[in-house]
Design an enzyme around this catalytic site. Structure first.
Site, PDB file in Angstrom:
ATOM      1  N   GLY A  18       0.831  -1.208   0.000  1.00 57.27           N
ATOM      2  CA  GLY A  18       0.000   0.000   0.000  1.00 57.27           C
ATOM      3  C   GLY A  18       0.860   1.249   0.000  1.00 57.27           C
ATOM      4  O   GLY A  18       1.890   1.297   0.655  1.00 57.27           O
ATOM      5  N   THR A  42       5.716   2.040   5.504  1.00 55.00           N
ATOM      6  CA  THR A  42       4.410   1.644   6.019  1.00 55.00           C
ATOM      7  C   THR A  42       3.833   2.782   6.842  1.00 55.00           C
ATOM      8  O   THR A  42       4.556   3.496   7.511  1.00 55.00           O
ATOM      9  CB  THR A  42       4.459   0.375   6.913  1.00 55.00           C
ATOM     10  N   ASP A  95       1.677   1.986   9.086  1.00 57.57           N
ATOM     11  CA  ASP A  95       1.354   1.300  10.346  1.00 57.57           C
ATOM     12  C   ASP A  95       2.499   1.327  11.350  1.00 57.57           C
ATOM     13  O   ASP A  95       2.289   1.088  12.526  1.00 57.57           O
ATOM     14  CB  ASP A  95       0.976  -0.160  10.067  1.00 57.57           C
ATOM     15  N   MET A 116      -6.482   3.737  10.827  1.00 60.88           N
ATOM     16  CA  MET A 116      -5.859   2.505  10.340  1.00 60.88           C
ATOM     17  C   MET A 116      -4.983   1.856  11.416  1.00 60.88           C
ATOM     18  O   MET A 116      -4.383   2.546  12.233  1.00 60.88           O
ATOM     19  CB  MET A 116      -5.014   2.792   9.098  1.00 60.88           C
ATOM     20  N   ARG A 130      -4.539  -2.555  12.037  1.00 66.09           N
ATOM     21  CA  ARG A 130      -5.249  -3.794  12.334  1.00 66.09           C
ATOM     22  C   ARG A 130      -4.696  -4.422  13.619  1.00 66.09           C
ATOM     23  O   ARG A 130      -5.444  -4.893  14.450  1.00 66.09           O
ATOM     24  CB  ARG A 130      -5.062  -4.744  11.141  1.00 66.09           C
TER      25      ARG A 130
END
Lengths: 407, 407
Positions: A11, A140, A142, A186, A188
């Site tokens: 992504g 990333t 994340d 965002m 997970r």
């Protein structure tokens, strides 16, 4: 000929093109060691069809400079996992392509899976005695890669989240009627990006009043009480949650809304996000006004809140990768070492790509406080340097100008 | 004493505080005619409890300047409709408060309902022979007020929508796998803001490929065919829809998903947005990857994509209102007249507030083209001037600094 090949994978982020810019400019500067810089379209998937762009000749200087502030992945991306078995014919095929294009150095900008690719390709190179050197560049939003203080892309996403939550909180506070706004962010499994929402606070007691990460077990009954407490203090309560919050049993909250009763006219289960679920839960149980906002792809797709620190580090990671490859390194990922928080100082290192992939770095428990409803000062000290500084996006006719591939 | 009272009402925009800034600075400049400038907290609701702020003395110069780039409603807002019957005691109460605070001029910044308030208060003033002059300043992201070329707040929201859709389109285009991204944009009855997504296109054939407004009847079967056609040309298709798109029978698409089958475990109907509904519809019928993004409150809450044109016009509308009130006008709304598109030139006028309220200005049919899937060049000519120019938000510690009331 000793050529460079660079690709992007996974992504996109606000600075994955800054990393690309770093690789391109550093490679072009090494005229003694590098002949041509090629871009691989749609990552490793593109190599099978020779989807390769000559960046030395065909990327205008204007577009090259635009890369720094262009979001998305200029070269396109893919989600492609190489087989574990190095005897799989796909490896021979890839190295035939490397030979055809006279690739000496391959740089792969991506996350977890991309480091897996970098690792496997370098292992195959070693197996067959190929001199191609392969390095991974982290990326990333994340921030969940191991063996690095943080990853490019995270700082800009964190800045976007903090600024946007600040704006949403201001918007939410204009009425006197009690209301809860849930912002879904965002993440997970790792709550780094949601933690950044704490930076949104402008004063003591400012929103967001509650912050929930996937690392702390989420309880609906505790949540209800915590929201009720907050509503005693403030009529407009903003709650930030990670998309991946889960209960003590490990069940995602977003799965709560997906029972048998919740099907559409086709009989399909409806997927509801955690934010939407909690919005409806609060309306049902407390009878108050509630709303949920999913920041969705904007938090990774927008370059408007690029962190200059993030951009500069992404560019530097590209240069460090090029220099390291030319110096003989392979099978490694560029990692960041934080030298100090204040003044903030960073150094770059290499770490075996094999030890990066298939792992996730989560928020340490000691950085979560307030019974799982907030983050600690240590977290803020960690986050603050990463969002510092602004870039200036070139504007034309009232809108940001972005580089795009013209074919 | 002749004092000014200024209030804000309805949903905030990126420049409702610019209008406030315009009223404050213009009032402070009229030292011969104005003694004190007061701010009314939470609109007309606040007057009953004397929730009034002395902006002449208690608003620091720093905060006053910050207003220009601060989103939300600095004074707070309300949704309050005055009774139709001018004999209702609420009117006497309000005018008692006006007398108590020695208000000579009352400015109300808002949309449709706020113009209703301005109209009724001025009608009551006329009825009782009160000298208080009451003017409305327009504000809405929907751009649906009549008797004005456009409204402050719309230009910045349009710029946000166009820039964000451009970023989302770039993000969506990184993979080769066919996929549809649906962006849901504010606008229950008027499609102006959704139309602005057409400005996102950087080149011929760029996304968004399909744009649907509430003014053109929406057909699921046509939509399916139109999406299939687009997927022949481009693997990543971005579709922009107004939240209020409806079919030929006038049923909102967002109501389609709310049949009896779609209830949660409490037996409550679930509210699904039009974007989410169409996402699931495409997955079900075409078996393709689809995603929906609801821009949600961010399109009105964010000041990051403020249009300088919009900001300047909002400030100018404040000055025009103050000058007009001092010149004896009352019961009017400030309206905009477009003198020319290119070079863009605007003039200001007054229009009776009574003729503004309870009406909606929708997109003319001739500005919708491509069988209801696009907007015409005339629309783009109309939109372009409104998003021109950028403001610079003061940043501190990596984040935008906003004015907030410190009590």
């Amino acid at each position: 000929m000793k050529n460079v090949l660079v690709g992007q994978s996974g992504g996109p982020t606000a600075v994955i093109n800054s990393s690309l810019y770093g690789v391109i400019t550093a490679s072009l500067a090494r005229t003694d060691e590098v002949d041509v810089v090629y871009g691989l379209i749609n990552g490793i998937e593109g190599i099978f069809e020779d989807r390769i762009l000559n960046l030395s000749d065909d990327l205008s200087e204007e577009d090259r400079e635009l890369l720094v502030t262009t979001p998305g992945a200029y070269l396109g991306s893919c989600r492609y996992k190489l087989p574990s078995d190095l005897n799989d014919p796909v490896y021979a095929l890839i190295f035939e392509k490397f030979a055809k294009w006279e690739i000496a150095y391959f740089f792969y900008i991506g996350g977890n899976d991309s480091m897996d690719t970098a690792h496997k390709l370098s292992a195959y190179a070693e197996k067959i005695g190929s001199p191609v050197r392969i390095l991974g560049l982290p990326k990333t939003v994340d921030n969940d890669l191991v063996h690095t203080d943080h990853t490019p892309g995270f700082g800009s996403a964190a800045k976007y989240v903090a600024a946007t939550v600040r704006e949403i909180a201001i918007d939410a506070s204009v009425y006197t009627k009690p209301a809860v706004t849930i912002v879904e962010i965002m993440g997970r499994h790792a709550g780094w990006l949601t933690a950044a929402s704490a930076l949104a606070r402008q004063f003591e007691g400012d929103n967001p009043l509650l912050i929930y990460l996937p690392e702390a077990p989420f309880s609906l009954s505790d949540f209800t009480e915590q929201v009720k407490d907050c509503l005693q203090k403030k009529s407009a309560v903003v709650v930030c949650i990670s998309e991946g919050i889960k209960d003590a049993d490990g069940t995602f909250i977003c799965e709560y809304g997906q029972g048998d009763a919740l099907v559409d006219t086709f009989g399909h289960k409806k997927l509801t996000g955690a934010g939407k679920y909690l919005e409806e839960y609060l309306i049902d149980t407390l009878g108050i006004k509630a709303r949920s906002v999913e920041l969705n792809v904007c938090q990774r797709a927008s370059s408007i809140y690029q962190s200059l620190t993030d951009v500069n580090e992404a560019i530097a990671s590209g240069k460090f990768a090029v220099d390291s490859a030319i110096n003989g390194h392979t099978g490694m990922m560029v990692g960041f070492t934080r030298v100090s928080d204040e003044p903030y100082a960073l150094s770059y290192h290499l770490h075996p790509a094999a030890e990066i992939c298939n792992q996730e770095r989560v928020v340490p428990q000691e950085w979560i406080c307030g019974d799982g409803t907030d983050v600690s000062e240590e977290m803020l000290v960690y986050l603050r340097p990463l969002i510092q500084g602004e870039t200036v996006t070139p504007m034309a006719d009232g809108l940001p100008q972005f580089a795009y591939r013209r074919y």
